[in-house]
Design an enzyme around this catalytic site. Structure first.
Site, PDB file in Angstrom:
ATOM      1  N   GLY A   1     -10.196  -4.128   0.692  1.00 36.28           N
ATOM      2  CA  GLY A   1     -11.348  -4.979   0.995  1.00 36.28           C
ATOM      3  C   GLY A   1     -11.730  -5.899  -0.140  1.00 36.28           C
ATOM      4  O   GLY A   1     -10.946  -6.124  -1.059  1.00 36.28           O
TER       5      GLY A   1
ATOM      6  N   ARG B   1       0.858  -1.190   0.000  1.00 37.74           N
ATOM      7  CA  ARG B   1       0.000   0.000   0.000  1.00 37.74           C
ATOM      8  C   ARG B   1       0.887   1.230   0.000  1.00 37.74           C
ATOM      9  O   ARG B   1       1.769   1.357   0.859  1.00 37.74           O
ATOM     10  CB  ARG B   1      -0.905   0.004   1.239  1.00 37.74           C
ATOM     11  CG  ARG B   1      -2.022  -1.021   1.155  1.00 37.74           C
ATOM     12  CD  ARG B   1      -3.082  -0.582   0.153  1.00 37.74           C
ATOM     13  NE  ARG B   1      -4.104  -1.616  -0.063  1.00 37.74           N
ATOM     14  CZ  ARG B   1      -4.969  -1.582  -1.071  1.00 37.74           C
ATOM     15  NH1 ARG B   1      -4.939  -0.596  -1.948  1.00 37.74           N
ATOM     16  NH2 ARG B   1      -5.862  -2.528  -1.199  1.00 37.74           N
TER      17      ARG B   1
ATOM     18  N   ARG C   1     -10.070 -14.143  11.806  1.00 41.83           N
ATOM     19  CA  ARG C   1     -11.523 -14.290  11.730  1.00 41.83           C
ATOM     20  C   ARG C   1     -11.959 -15.053  10.472  1.00 41.83           C
ATOM     21  O   ARG C   1     -11.299 -15.010   9.434  1.00 41.83           O
ATOM     22  CB  ARG C   1     -12.203 -12.919  11.798  1.00 41.83           C
ATOM     23  CG  ARG C   1     -12.100 -12.098  10.554  1.00 41.83           C
ATOM     24  CD  ARG C   1     -12.825 -10.753  10.731  1.00 41.83           C
ATOM     25  NE  ARG C   1     -12.516  -9.858   9.641  1.00 41.83           N
ATOM     26  CZ  ARG C   1     -13.153  -9.874   8.466  1.00 41.83           C
ATOM     27  NH1 ARG C   1     -14.129 -10.722   8.248  1.00 41.83           N
ATOM     28  NH2 ARG C   1     -12.806  -9.030   7.515  1.00 41.83           N
TER      29      ARG C   1
ATOM     30  N   CYS D   1      -7.032 -11.583 -13.463  1.00 40.48           N
ATOM     31  CA  CYS D   1      -5.779 -11.828 -12.734  1.00 40.48           C
ATOM     32  C   CYS D   1      -4.656 -12.250 -13.666  1.00 40.48           C
ATOM     33  O   CYS D   1      -3.496 -12.266 -13.274  1.00 40.48           O
ATOM     34  CB  CYS D   1      -5.984 -12.908 -11.673  1.00 40.48           C
ATOM     35  SG  CYS D   1      -7.257 -12.494 -10.481  1.00 40.48           S
TER      36      CYS D   1
END
Lengths: 377, 145
Positions: free
Chosen positions: A111, A16, A184, A78
């Site tokens: 995200g 990033r 998670r 991709c």
């Protein structure tokens, strides 16, 4: 027939980079590749990207004062970067161009990937969450191939361990299986750390025509791109419905078969591979699709360490997408940069000793699948 | 009031509250498809007949989505999976009314239901979903309708 040789590679790290434009990242990668290649005249340029907008490749080359030649942006999900390389290698072998610049650039939102591929109603219905499709595929792989959730965690542990030594990776910290399983649940059976992060980056490769190979030449021995056959409800084509797909050959296998034939090689000849690990199960499926693993042998092969660094045939020594993240248009060419470093013996702490044949695989939206084989003479 | 189907060409909600998925059948290929197309997705043939698809089937794959994906405003978590339709050999991507993966097993009998995924000025917007037959009766959302 003449051959296509890689004469330079360059990369902007994957991660990033707030405040840095996709054009600037492309400039960094392209300039590095051109310097390695000895600043050649470029006859054509192909730029892989999916999210960069109109004429994105032109902006990069415009910033470098390297325009005038044909510049074509290539979108194949991709596999965009590999599709660009396939076009370059084919044009060189056919005698159309002598030197072609191939690069990939991307700056993706954080995200879950949002794709114009899905109609708005499909998003509103909750039928456009890419990890949910990955999860179904993982579940079927577990059922049909005996893969366990611990195996999925082991893939993440392997790739993250490999990524520690890769300065271009986003995640450079090793993780344990317990940590992976404690992250998670995004879509059962996939936990957050079993999914790659969409991110930002750029990579570039200069390909040049050679009449013959000399010692040290890195040849693009095969660059193949295939798409899906109709029928499978699980493939990256993500249709709304499908049929019994047990006899339908997946696009990755179609591309691999063509690539092995083109290169005159087989899976046993591959010394090192980079494959699509969008999620941990995707890598285990790729092993099988590429002929690197018998169906159902994934668990045993993982336990044996054969595909770990130091094993018989390391897979994703770069850390794969799980460690690097996935800037769509750049990811396939990031694999090429890694494999060229491996073939030159320049991969440092993640070097696969004596690697001569390297395979790169991507598969994604549209069920575009690519297999590229690089060979050092 | 009849809720609005999220995409009426694919999924019809009738005035009596029943619902059906609309697909196609190609006589020359012998295959069903969904959504309805002008050409058979397996052969390209154009001898397509519009058909209402089976409202029952068996569970082939499932998960639950725990984070709202982009463009989705409905409840979270929600079930997601593939149901193989009875007698038609078609595996359909679908919401599942069951959002707890541990409550489902391979081959579970499934039946088509409507599920609220949002609202517009005219009222509820509904999508199709598959549910276990007994769950359909006990779902409090459905009992109100």
């Amino acid at each position: 027939m003449s051959l296509a040789a890689v004469t330079g590679v360059g990369i902007h790290p994957f991660g990033r980079f707030e405040g840095k434009t996709v054009t600037q990242m492309g400039v960094d990668a392209v300039r590095a590749a051109l310097v390695e290649a000895g600043d050649p005249r470029i006859d054509a340029a192909f730029c892989g990207t999916a999210y960069s907008g109109v004429a994105a490749g032109h902006k990069v080359l415009g910033a470098l004062a390297r325009t005038g030649m044909p510049i074509v942006d290539v979108e194949a999900g991709c596999a965009s970067g590999a599709a660009a390389l396939q076009l370059a290698a084919g044009a060189i072998r056919a005698g159309q161009y002598d030197t072609v610049l191939v690069f990939g650039i991307e700056k993706m939102p954080k995200g879950i990937i949002r794709s114009s591929f899905f109609e708005p109603w499909r998003e509103q219905a909750g039928l456009a969450a890419t990890p949910s499709y990955f999860a179904l595929r993982a579940q079927r792989l577990m059922r049909e191939r005996g893969v366990t959730k611990d195996d999925l965690a082991a893939v993440v542990v392997k790739n993250r361990a490999h990524g520690v030594d890769n300065p271009n990776a986003m995640f450079r910290k090793a993780v344990t299986a317990e940590e992976v399983l404690a992250s998670r649940v995004v879509c059962e059976p996939l936990h957050l750390w079993m999914l790659c992060s969409p991110n930002e980056g750029a990579a570039a490769v200069v390909v040049r025509r050679a009449e013959s190979a000399v010692a040290g030449t890195i040849e693009v021995a095969a660059a193949c791109l295939r798409s899906h056959l109709p029928g499978s409800v699980l493939g990256e084509a993500t249709p709304m419905a499908g049929i019994d797909d047990s006899a339908i050959t997946p696009p990755s296998t179609l591309a691999a078969q063509q690539a092995y034939e083109q290169a005159g090689l087989g899976p046993d000849d591959v010394d090192v591979a980079e494959c699509q690990d969008t999620d941990a199960a995707r890598e285990l499926l790729a092993w099988e699709e590429l002929g690197l693993c018998a169906p159902g042998a994934q668990g045993a092969l993982l336990a044996s360490g054969a595909h770990h660094l130091g094993g018989r045939r390391p897979v994703n020594p770069s850390g794969g997408l799980l460690a690097k993240g996935e800037p769509l248009g750049a990811s396939a060419l990031g694999q090429m940069v890694e494999l060229v470093h491996q073939l030159r013996g320049e991969a440092g702490g993640r070097q696969v000793e004596g690697a001569r044949v390297a395979l790169a695989h991507t598969v994604g939206r549209g069920a575009n699948a690519s297999v590229t084989i690089l060979r050092r003479h | 009031m009849v809720a609005r189907s999220i995409q009426p060409e694919l999924f019809e909600v009738r005035s009596d509250g029943s619902c059906v998925l609309v697909g196609g059948y190609c006589a020359s290929s012998g295959r069903y498809h969904f959504p309805l197309q002008d050409c058979c997705p397996y052969t390209g043939a154009t001898d397509i007949e519009r058909v209402e698809l089976s409202t029952t089937g068996s569970l082939w794959g499932w998960t639950a989505v725990t984070t709202a994906p982009p463009g989705y405003d409905g409840p979270v978590p929600y079930g997601f999976g593939v149901v193989e339709l009875a007698g038609q050999g078609l595996r359909v991507i679908t919401r599942l009314s069951e959002a707890d993966p541990s409550a489902l097993t391979f081959g579970d009998a499934m039946t088509l239901v409507v599920e609220i995924v949002g609202a517009d000025d005219d009222g509820d917007v509904v999508s199709w979903a598959f549910a276990k037959p007994d769950a359909r009766m006990t779902d409090p959302q459905m009992a109100d309708r």
